[in-house]
Design an enzyme around this catalytic site. Structure first.
Site, short mmCIF file in Angstrom:
data_model
loop_
_atom_site.label_atom_id
_atom_site.label_comp_id
_atom_site.label_asym_id
_atom_site.label_seq_id
_atom_site.Cartn_x
_atom_site.Cartn_y
_atom_site.Cartn_z
CD GLN A 60 -56.36 16.10 69.75
OE1 GLN A 60 -55.62 16.93 69.25
NE2 GLN A 60 -57.63 16.35 69.93
CG ASP A 61 -57.92 10.52 67.86
OD1 ASP A 61 -58.08 9.86 68.90
OD2 ASP A 61 -58.81 10.67 67.01
N PRO A 62 -54.79 8.37 67.38
CG PRO A 62 -54.98 6.14 68.03
CD PRO A 62 -55.55 7.51 68.29
N GLY A 130 -61.22 11.04 66.98
CA GLY A 130 -61.69 11.30 68.35
C GLY A 130 -62.78 10.37 68.84
#
Length: 221
Positions: A60-62, A130
């Site tokens: 999803q997100d780093p 996010g």
């Protein structure tokens, strides 16, 4: 269809959305810490060349802590504490293929064998999960997945959690295998991630399609 990731990036670089996206990321870097570093932002492409892709693991997100993210989903630099989701991935790997957990969280060995470890957002501000998801990364990710949907060989897409499943809704080519499951995060893993056997399922599919299976063991050379 492109032949290399460089060709793909050159193609995207001409598009207005991408020009705006790179400008926004660059401005964010001037104002504070953004992860991963500029040189690592597309390292999943560097470590897993286009013509070598066999498996896609969609994150999803780093990670948004210092020194963690280096451009591969779920992976951290070698000297960084293993994050909880990755610990659960290692637990499932042990249960599935009897592979002992590595003492680090650096997944480059998977990438080099054809596992594309990509996130749906490719940058993040320090401490703000996010924070870059609305900058235009969704369009970029859609375009990457579009290329992969048209890939000339069968691929495995490992989709953990609703976010990944939704992001990959454009993967409609029947020759690919979609392994959909629960996210390995501590909040969700006990609701179906454990016991789902994604690693053996992936290798069985690759063998059935005359592709070399992945050596998931990060302890071996």
């Amino acid at each position: 269809m492109v032949k290399t990731w460089d060709e793909f990036l050159e193609q995207e670089a001409k598009q207005p959305y991408f020009i705006e996206l790179m400008k926004a990321v660059s401005e964010a870097r001037e104002e504070g810490n953004v992860y991963p570093s500029e040189e690592d932002m597309f390292s999943c492409f560097r470590l897993c060349p286009y013509d070598k892709v066999k498996v896609v693991i969609l994150g999803q997100d780093p990670y948004h802590g210092p020194g963690q993210a280096h451009g591969l989903s779920f992976s951290v630099q070698k000297d960084v504490r293993i994050p909880p989701s990755l610990r659960n991935i290692y637990k499932e790997l042990k249960s599935d293929l009897d592979i002992d957990p590595a003492n680090h969280g650096y997944l480059a060995k998977w990438a080099e064998q054809g596992v594309l470890l990509m996130n749906t957002s490719w940058s993040v501000e320090e401490g703000k999960a996010g924070s870059h998801k609305k900058l235009g990364w969704a369009t970029f990710t859609d375009h990457v997945l579009e290329e992969l949907n048209n890939y000339d060989k069968p691929l495995v897409f490992i989709l953990w959690g609703n976010h990944a499943i939704k992001a990959a809704s454009g993967i409609t080519n029947p020759k690919h295998l979609l392994i959909k499951g629960v996210h390995p995060s501590p909040l969700a893993a006990s609701r179906g991630f454990f016991g789902s056997k994604p690693f053996s399922k992936t290798n069985e599919f690759l063998k059935e399609n005359n592709r070399t299976p992945i050596d998931w063991d990060l302890n071996s050379k």
